[in-house]
Design a protein around this motif. Structure first.
Motif, short mmCIF file in Angstrom:
data_model
loop_
_atom_site.label_atom_id
_atom_site.label_comp_id
_atom_site.label_asym_id
_atom_site.label_seq_id
_atom_site.Cartn_x
_atom_site.Cartn_y
_atom_site.Cartn_z
N LEU A 1 48.63 36.58 33.34
CA LEU A 1 47.62 37.08 32.14
C LEU A 1 48.33 37.34 30.83
N THR A 2 47.75 37.16 29.95
CA THR A 2 48.20 37.36 28.35
C THR A 2 47.96 38.95 28.15
N THR A 3 48.56 39.64 27.33
CA THR A 3 48.46 41.18 27.17
C THR A 3 46.77 41.49 26.98
N PRO A 4 46.17 40.70 26.06
CA PRO A 4 44.74 41.34 26.06
C PRO A 4 44.05 40.93 27.33
N GLN A 5 44.46 40.06 28.03
CA GLN A 5 43.49 39.89 29.39
C GLN A 5 43.90 41.04 30.20
N LYS A 6 45.08 41.36 30.24
CA LYS A 6 45.39 42.64 31.11
C LYS A 6 44.68 43.90 30.85
N GLU A 7 44.33 44.25 29.44
CA GLU A 7 43.40 45.07 29.24
C GLU A 7 41.93 45.11 29.69
N LEU A 8 41.46 43.73 29.70
CA LEU A 8 39.99 43.65 30.12
C LEU A 8 39.92 43.25 31.81
N LEU A 9 40.86 42.95 32.37
CA LEU A 9 40.68 42.85 33.84
C LEU A 9 40.07 43.99 34.43
N PRO A 10 40.61 45.53 34.20
CA PRO A 10 40.07 46.59 34.81
C PRO A 10 38.45 46.54 34.68
N TYR A 11 38.05 46.11 33.38
CA TYR A 11 36.41 46.14 33.04
C TYR A 11 35.96 44.89 34.24
N LEU B 1 41.58 55.75 31.87
CA LEU B 1 41.84 55.35 30.50
C LEU B 1 41.43 53.86 30.22
N LEU B 2 42.02 52.97 31.09
CA LEU B 2 41.66 51.83 31.03
C LEU B 2 40.04 51.29 30.95
N LEU B 3 39.15 52.31 31.49
CA LEU B 3 37.96 52.10 31.60
C LEU B 3 36.90 52.59 30.41
N THR B 4 37.83 53.38 29.49
CA THR B 4 37.21 53.87 28.31
C THR B 4 36.75 52.72 27.30
N CYS B 5 36.04 53.13 26.59
CA CYS B 5 35.23 52.11 25.59
C CYS B 5 36.22 51.58 24.75
N GLN B 6 36.24 50.01 24.46
CA GLN B 6 37.25 49.33 23.50
C GLN B 6 37.21 50.27 22.15
N ALA C 1 49.98 51.80 28.31
CA ALA C 1 49.83 51.16 29.67
C ALA C 1 49.99 50.09 30.08
N VAL C 2 49.31 49.09 29.34
CA VAL C 2 49.50 47.53 29.36
C VAL C 2 50.95 47.12 29.41
N GLN C 3 51.67 47.62 28.33
CA GLN C 3 52.96 47.24 28.21
C GLN C 3 53.73 47.75 29.50
N ALA C 4 53.55 48.67 30.25
CA ALA C 4 54.35 49.27 31.42
C ALA C 4 53.67 48.54 32.81
N MET C 5 52.87 47.71 32.62
CA MET C 5 52.28 46.93 33.90
C MET C 5 53.11 45.96 33.90
N ALA C 6 53.51 45.75 35.49
CA ALA C 6 54.14 44.42 36.05
C ALA C 6 53.53 43.27 35.75
N PRO C 7 54.26 42.00 35.68
CA PRO C 7 53.28 40.83 35.57
C PRO C 7 52.10 40.58 36.58
N ASP C 8 52.70 40.92 37.78
CA ASP C 8 51.50 40.82 39.03
C ASP C 8 50.71 42.21 39.24
N GLU C 9 50.58 42.81 38.27
CA GLU C 9 49.77 44.16 38.26
C GLU C 9 48.56 44.11 38.95
N PHE C 10 47.85 42.89 38.90
CA PHE C 10 46.40 42.83 39.39
C PHE C 10 46.31 41.75 40.66
N ALA C 11 47.61 41.63 41.14
CA ALA C 11 47.56 40.68 42.49
C ALA C 11 47.05 41.20 43.53
N ALA C 12 45.98 40.69 44.08
CA ALA C 12 45.18 41.23 45.54
C ALA C 12 46.32 41.71 46.37
#
Length: 402
Positions: A247-257, A285-290, A300-311
């Motif tokens: 995921l790119t950085t902006p994609q990481k921010e959107l995936l929780p949505y 925090l991640l679900l608050t408005c843009q 928070a996004v910077q601290a995420m691991a590359p596979d943060e959203f792996a199932a």
């Protein structure tokens, strides 16, 4: 004479906000609302009629930005009836309608329904709750000055309509777009039945979906065309990128949505099954408005691991892919032309994803005017789109690029 009423229930009028929201795809920062309630404010109750497009409540828009005031347009905030794309149930959706100054042309004002990009998934992320429409004042300004009645829906679950927001589920947003046009045409006698669906990003998907749904759901209206700027057409590559850590950085921010929205479509899906420790600890925090606490989200996004959203399992992975796979556009052939523009440098909706969607639409026999903009990212130029709109409203033939 306009027939939007000028009063709303106290439950609607008193809905207040604490979040200073924004939108990554709009040209300005929002104006904060002046009161203190939060996303926990109870949603108002509406007596639904089962008739899509029914105006349930309305009022003058009230406090507005200088840019909106300068248009001279009459603005209404209203709640109208629509239909869930998830289960077909009647829903209440909020929106704003702007009527140009002056006398309507012969045949009535044409209508443009503008679908906004991602603003969030909570009730207080609805653009129509803010004096500057979270930056979408500029879309309203542009279209009203061109002589269109301009309608900006919040989408189901955002704003004052109530319910939850099935983020990026296209049938719901497509229905919301159609019913926004239907509500405006019903309530404003000086409008034409001719309308266009236009949108950016999430709104680009909504406009595309509205075009596909118009033949089966848009009775009583005359859709002349749709414009989709940077539309997500297939979210399975997005999910797979989360699984494989690309995921790119902006994609990481959107995936929780996206996970939140998928849970609204299938309650058996648990976002925790796809969230690493950082995402889970920062979920609220991640679900608050843009635009809300952008620095906190960035940390928070910077601290995420590359596979943060792996199932957490192959079964969970397939469950999510099955849900978002149902969102994929196109689904049926459209009957009116569509314009699609996307940037070759887009790091949110990757250009190949949109190009693949256009190719599938062409294979169905759609009339598509597609434009890849080599130097643009997610925000693309709308100059050619405006020319397309002028042509289709004028009844001119628009050559397809398929």
């Amino acid at each position: 004479m306009l027939s939007f009423s000028r009063s709303m229930s106290a439950a609607v009028c008193c809905l207040a906000l604490a979040v200073t929201a924004g939108c990554s795809s709009t040209p300005s920062q929002p104006v904060a609302a002046s009161s203190t309630a939060s996303t926990t404010t109870p949603a108002p109750e509406y007596e639904l009629t089962g008739v899509p497009g029914t105006v349930l409540e309305s009022e003058d828009f009230g406090e507005r930005s200088t840019e909106l005031s300068d248009t001279g347009a009459t603005l209404y905030r209203f709640v109208y009836e629509s239909t869930s794309g998830v289960d077909g149930s009647p829903t209440a959706v909020s929106g704003v309608a702007a009527v140009p100054a002056g006398t309507a042309p012969v045949g009535g004002w044409p209508i443009v329904v503008y679908g906004h990009g991602t603003t969030g998934v909570q009730a207080d992320c609805g653009p129509t709750l803010y004096p500057d429409l979270l930056g979408y004042q500029f879309a309203v300004q542009d279209f009203t000055e061109l002589g269109y009645v301009t309608v900006l829906p919040d989408y189901q679950g955002l704003g004052t309509g109530g319910g939850t927001h099935p983020y990026l589920e296209p049938r719901t947003s497509g229905n919301n777009m159609i019913d926004a046009a239907r509500a405006a045409h019903t309530a404003l006698p000086e409008t034409s039945a001719r309308w266009a669906a236009v949108g950016l990003s999430q709104g680009g998907q909504a406009a595309w979906a509205a075009n596909e749904l118009a033949a089966s759901y848009g009775q009583g209206l005359d859709l002349v065309g749709s414009v989709s700027l940077s539309p997500p057409t297939d979210l399975t590559p997005f999910v797979r990128s989360g699984m494989d850590g690309t995921l790119t950085t902006p994609q990481k921010e959107l995936l929780p949505y996206l996970l939140y929205g998928a849970q609204q479509v299938d309650p058996a899906l648990d976002p925790k099954d796809y969230s690493g420790s950082v995402a889970e600890a920062n979920n609220e925090l991640l679900l608050t408005c843009q635009g809300g606490d952008t620095e906190g989200k960035a940390r928070a996004v910077q601290a995420m691991a590359p596979d943060e959203f792996a199932a957490d399992s192959a079964e969970s992975e397939q469950k999510l892919l099955d849900v978002v796979g149902r969102y994929t556009l196109p689904q049926v052939r459209t009957e009116v032309p569509m314009f699609v523009a996307y940037g070759a440098k887009d790091d949110i909706v990757l250009p190949q994803w949109t190009a693949d969607g256009v190719e599938r639409a062409c294979a169905l026999g759609d009339s598509v005017v597609a434009q890849e903009q080599p130097e643009q990212g997610h925000d693309v130029s709308d100059e050619a789109a405006m020319q397309f709109l002028a042509a289709v409203f004028a009844g001119q033939s628009v050559p397809s690029t398929c």
